[in-house]
Every structure is written in structure tokens, then in C-alpha cells.
Design a protein around this motif. Structure first.
Motif, PDB file in Angstrom:
ATOM      1  N   TYR A 296       1.063  -1.161   0.495  1.00  0.00           N
ATOM      2  CA  TYR A 296       0.158   0.290  -0.072  1.00  0.00           C
ATOM      3  C   TYR A 296       0.559   0.962   0.038  1.00  0.00           C
ATOM      4  O   TYR A 296       1.449   2.393  -0.831  1.00  0.00           O
ATOM      5  N   GLY A 402      -5.498   7.963   2.432  1.00  0.00           N
ATOM      6  CA  GLY A 402      -6.154   6.937   4.189  1.00  0.00           C
ATOM      7  C   GLY A 402      -4.945   7.135   4.802  1.00  0.00           C
ATOM      8  O   GLY A 402      -3.917   7.306   4.529  1.00  0.00           O
ATOM      9  N   ASP A 404      -4.267   5.284   8.937  1.00  0.00           N
ATOM     10  CA  ASP A 404      -4.659   4.474  10.280  1.00  0.00           C
ATOM     11  C   ASP A 404      -5.205   4.968  11.272  1.00  0.00           C
ATOM     12  O   ASP A 404      -4.844   6.078  11.722  1.00  0.00           O
ATOM     13  N   TYR A 413     -14.218   1.784   0.568  1.00  0.00           N
ATOM     14  CA  TYR A 413     -13.500   0.918   0.680  1.00  0.00           C
ATOM     15  C   TYR A 413     -14.291  -0.449   0.789  1.00  0.00           C
ATOM     16  O   TYR A 413     -15.105  -0.101   1.331  1.00  0.00           O
ATOM     17  N   VAL A 426     -10.526   2.219  10.348  1.00  0.00           N
ATOM     18  CA  VAL A 426      -9.580   1.433   9.502  1.00  0.00           C
ATOM     19  C   VAL A 426      -8.056   0.825   9.878  1.00  0.00           C
ATOM     20  O   VAL A 426      -7.893   1.528  11.636  1.00  0.00           O
ATOM     21  N   HIS A 429      -4.990   0.031   5.674  1.00  0.00           N
ATOM     22  CA  HIS A 429      -4.988   0.035   3.821  1.00  0.00           C
ATOM     23  C   HIS A 429      -4.444  -1.189   3.414  1.00  0.00           C
ATOM     24  O   HIS A 429      -3.127  -1.272   3.564  1.00  0.00           O
ATOM     25  N   PRO A 432      -5.631   1.949  -2.399  1.00  0.00           N
ATOM     26  CA  PRO A 432      -6.193   2.743  -1.976  1.00  0.00           C
ATOM     27  C   PRO A 432      -7.031   2.824  -3.596  1.00  0.00           C
ATOM     28  O   PRO A 432      -7.370   2.066  -3.947  1.00  0.00           O
ATOM     29  N   ALA A 446      -9.845  -1.975   2.619  1.00  0.00           N
ATOM     30  CA  ALA A 446      -9.272  -2.170   4.402  1.00  0.00           C
ATOM     31  C   ALA A 446      -8.995  -3.386   4.696  1.00  0.00           C
ATOM     32  O   ALA A 446     -10.746  -3.826   4.755  1.00  0.00           O
TER      33      ALA A 446
END
Length: 498
Positions: A296, A402, A404, A413, A426, A429, A432, A446
Motif C-alpha cells: 500500500y 487514507g 490508519d 473501501y 480502519v 489499508h 487505495p 482496508a
């Protein structure tokens, strides 16, 4: 005399007479006539013996008093009593009275026998009823015992059925979960198929319009005999403009076709390129979370570096084409068309090196010291090419931001299969989301878990140091000249590349 009286007292005849009288009185109605007469005779005999003894004592007592002692008492009490008992009037009673008494006695005896028989019949009837009641009671007790046994059997069967039902419910829940996962996978496939069908329809429309445009251009080309001096001069002064021969309608259709092609490439990168990169990283990293985080971050950094490279490339092309620009078309359109026609001039390897340098100083991923990020350089190169080409679209495409610990958004997502579907935040991820302006045109992926916010905070605050490590020599895809330094790189001098 005293001895006679003492013998009478010790003989207990009087007490026996009283007891016989009481017994006869109690059993009078139960006895028969003969039994009552016998009792009466016994009492008379006993009474006569007592009277005989009393008369003896009376005579002895009178003798002890002399010839004239007790005369007055005998005259006043004994003689009148004897006269009453043995008078003629008592002896001369009519016989009818005795007969009436005898008949009455017989009648009472008969009634007594009838009453006794009736009572015996009632007692027998009661005994029969009691026996039947006992039989019914035994039957009821037997039925009760059978009912208790049936109840125990029913309880056992119910418990077994309940356990079977619980097992079946658990099995059905597992089947429901698997079906839900299959349904989500099928829905994703249907969404992709719908996107492909929409892209196919768009491509068909483009092909039809391009065919019409082609026929028009061929007719114009057949009518044109030779190029004009102005056009020759224009081509000589600006070699870039020889690529700008399409009409605005053709350019618009070409943009739609390129957009569909880039979306397909981005989807292939998610379904194929990402899995290949995961396979390479799993050889050195066992933790799946770390592998997905690396991919990611590589994707995000590739888009960032590619956008920066596109800006510098566009500035350089504009500086080159502006002095010789001739025509009604704007310089921005000319620059964009030139970049579209010369995407092979993009220095993608330099962008790959910049991405690897950015990943080396990223605090969110940890990597074994014996492996370099260059092992996924092919994946990074493909993402950089896709991101660079997406900047030529109108409007350009970009990935969504995005972080965390952010709130999970169903519009941006999809949850991964190992996610906690009740978690609101989340955790990290996997891929994206792709955006066009403010609209999501392709969902990302995610992982959601409980406590994602605190986990992300710990991940950011955790410092890591990375030492220099050799690059694997066997089958290494990274002979690309990427910087092996793990220290923060200086500012990217992308302008120097052009």
C-alpha cells in the motif's frame, strides 16, 4: 358374721354383677334373643347367690342382737319389701302382658336381625367398593408410573433434539458466513463486470465515432493535393505539432479510451501485480500485515512521485513548445497532447528509485535487513506508469487519502476477508481508492479491527533503524541503480532529469 361379710367382699360377686350388667347393656342390641335371655339368667343366678349370702349375713346379724334385736327394722323394711315381691297382685298378672312383652321382644329381635343383616350388606358393599377403589388406585398408580417414564423419555428426546438443533444452527451460521463471503466476492465480480461492460460500450462508441472521423479525414486527405508553405514552415519550426492532427472530438474520444485503458491497468495491478508482489515479499516476511502495508505504501508513494514527475515534465515541455507555438489551439492543450504522444520519454526508473528511497524512511513499515524494497520494483514501475498516464486525463485521476485509525467509509473501501465487520475504524489499508475530482470511481480495500486507533498510534510512534543490507543477487529484479542508503534522501531534483 364379719367373716361372712369379708368373704362376700373378697368374692367380688358384686363387681362381676356390675360388669355383666354393663356388658349386657352394651351388647344388648347386637345379641340375639337367646343370648340376652342367657345373660339375664346368669345375672339372676349371680344375684340370687349374692342375695343368699346377704340373707345369711342378715340372719347372723339378727342372731347376734338377741331375740328382740332388729325387730323394728325387720318390720319396717324387710317385711314390706317381701310383701311387695311376693304379693298376689304380682303373681296374678295377666298372661296377656307377658305375651305382649314376648311379642315385643320378638319384634325387636327381628328388627335387630334385619338391622344386622342390613349393616352386613352395607359392610360388604363398602368392602366391594373399597376393593374396586383399591384396584382403580393401583391402575392410576401404574398409569402414573408409565406417564413418568414417558416424561423422562420425552425429556431425553427433547434434550437430544435441542443439541441437534444447536449444532444445526451453528452449521447454518457457518454456511451463512461462507455464503455472505461468496456473495460479497460475487458482488465484487459483478461490479467489475459492470465496469468492463460500461468500458466496452464506451469503446464501441469511440470506435464508431473514430471510424466516422477516419472516413472524414480520408476524404479531406484525398481532396488535399499538396501541403501549403505555411504548414511546411509550421512543421519546420515546431516538430511537436506534427502529432496534433486530430480534431477536438477525436481528442475527447481518445481521452475516454485512454481512461478506460488506465482503469483496466489499475484493476490488473490490484488483482495480479499486487498478488505477485505479495508472493515475492512472503519469501522474506511471514507477517501478512507487514506485506500489505508495504504494498500500500509503495502504491501511495508511486502516485506521489509520478505526480511530481508529471508536473516537472509538463513545465519542461511547456518551456520547449511555447516559443514555436503557432495556431488557434491553446498551449496547454498542445503540451498535454505532446505528453500523451510521448509517454515513453517519462523517466520511470528515476521515479522507482525515489519511491524506494521514500519507503526506506517510512516509519510505518519494518523490513528484514537482508532484503531490499527493490524486489518489488516491477510493481512500483507499473504503478508509476499508470499514475503518470492518469495525470494526462481531463480531469486527472488520483488516489484517495487514507490514514490508519480513520472511520471506515463504505463508499471508499471494501473490508478485507480477515476484517472485523463490526469495527468502525480502519486498522490499515490494503489498496487505495481511485478518485476523479471528489468522486470515487473505484473502491479500495482496508482491514478493520477493534482498537485500530491505538494500534496506529503505536505504529507511528515506534522508531526503527534500518542498516545497510545487500540486495539478493539471485533472481533479483532490482538492478536499477536504486539508492541503498536508508537515511532520508535530499529533496528530489526532478528538474535535473530533464
Amino acid at each position: 358374721m364379719a367373716d361372712s361379710l369379708r368373704r362376700l367382699v373378697n368374692n367380688e360377686c358384686c363387681r362381676m354383677l356390675q360388669e355383666k350388667l354393663e356388658t349386657w347393656y352394651k351388647d344388648y342390641y347386637m345379641n340375639s334373643c337367646d343370648q340376652n335371655l342367657n345373660c339375664c339368667c346368669e345375672i339372676i343366678e349371680l344375684n340370687s347367690r349374692i342375695q343368699g349370702q346377704l340373707f345369711t349375713i342378715f340372719s347372723l346379724t339378727a342372731q347376734e342382737g338377741g331375740h328382740y334385736a332388729g325387730v323394728e327394722t325387720i318390720k319396717s323394711r324387710l317385711l314390706p319389701w317381701l310383701g311387695t315381691c311376693f304379693s298376689n297382685s304380682s303373681i296374678g298378672k295377666p298372661i296377656d302382658n307377658n305375651l305382649s312383652l314376648f311379642q315385643e321382644s320378638l319384634e325387636k329381635d327381628r328388627q335387630l336381625r334385619e338391622l344386622s343383616a342390613t349393616r352386613e350388606r352395607e359392610i360388604q358393599q363398602l368392602d366391594s367398593e373399597l376393593n374396586s377403589t383399591r384396584v382403580q388406585l393401583s391402575m392410576v398408580q401404574q398409569d402414573l408410573a408409565e406417564t413418568e417414564m414417558d416424561l423422562e423419555d420425552t425429556k431425553a428426546k427433547s434434550a437430544t433434539a435441542l443439541l441437534a438443533a444447536e449444532d444445526e444452527i451453528i452449521h447454518l451460521k457457518n454456511q451463512l458466513k461462507s455464503l455472505q463471503a461468496q456473495e460479497e466476492s460475487r458482488q465484487r465480480s459483478l461490479d467489475m463486470i459492470a465496469d468492463y461492460e460500461r468500458q466496452l460500450r464506451t469503446l464501441k462508441d469511440e470506435i464508431a465515432v473514430l471510424s466516422a472521423e477516419k472516413s472524414v479525414l480520408q476524404s479531406r486527405l484525398s481532396r488535399s493535393r499538396s501541403p501549403s508553405p505555411d504548414s511546411q514552415c509550421s512543421r519546420a519550426s515546431s516538430p511537436v505539432q506534427k502529432e496534433m492532427t486530430l480534431s477536438p472530438l477525436a481528442n475527447r474520444l481518445n481521452s475516454v479510451s485512454r481512461k478506460a485503458n488506465l482503469l483496466a491497468r489499475f484493476t490488473d495491478a490490484y488483482t495480479k501485480g499486487r498478488m505477485e508482489a505479495q508472493t515475492l515479499l512472503k519469501r522474506y516476511i511471514d507477517k501478512m500485515e507487514t506485506v500489505q502495508r508495504i504494498i500500500y505504501i509503495a502504491t501511495v508513494e508511486s502516485f506521489h512521485v509520478a505526480k511530481m514527475a508529471f508536473r516537472h515534465f509538463k513545465i519542461r515541455v511547456r518551456k520547449t513548445l511555447t516559443p514555436g507555438h503557432i495556431g488557434t489551439e491553446s498551449i496547454e492543450d498542445v503540451v498535454t497532447d505532446y505528453i500523451i504522444c510521448h509517454l515513453d520519454l517519462y523517466d520511470v526508473q528515476s521515479s522507482v528509485n525515489d519511491v524506494i528511497r521514500a519507503m526506506n524512511v517510512n516509519p510505518k513499515i519494518s523490513f528484514p535487513p537482508e532484503v531490499e524494497f527493490a524486489i518489488i520494483s516491477c510493481f512500483i514501475k507499473e504503478i508509476c506508469c499508470i499514475a503518470f498516464a492518469m495525470q494526462t486525463l481531463d480531469p486527472p485521476l488520483d488516489i484517495a487519502f487514507g490514514a490508519d485509525g480513520e472511520i471506515f467509509n463504505d463508499c471508499k473501501y471494501r473490508r478485507s476477508c480477515d476484517s472485523d465487520f463490526t469495527a468502525p475504524l480502519v486498522f490499515y489499508h490494503v489498496w487505495p481508492a481511485l478518485m476523479e475530482n471528489e468522486n470515487i470511481i473505484m473502491k479500495g480495500e482496508a482491514v478493520t479491527k477493534r482498537g485500530a486507533f491505538w494500534s496506529s498510534v503505536k505504529c507511528v510512534n515506534r522508531s526503527r533503524s534500518r542498516s545497510l543490507s545487500p540486495v539478493p543477487q539471485h533472481g533479483s529484479p532490482c538492478k536499477s541503480g536504486a539508492s541503498r542508503s536508508r537515511s532520508p534522501s535530499p529533496s528530489r531534483d526532478i528538474n535535473a532529469r530533464f
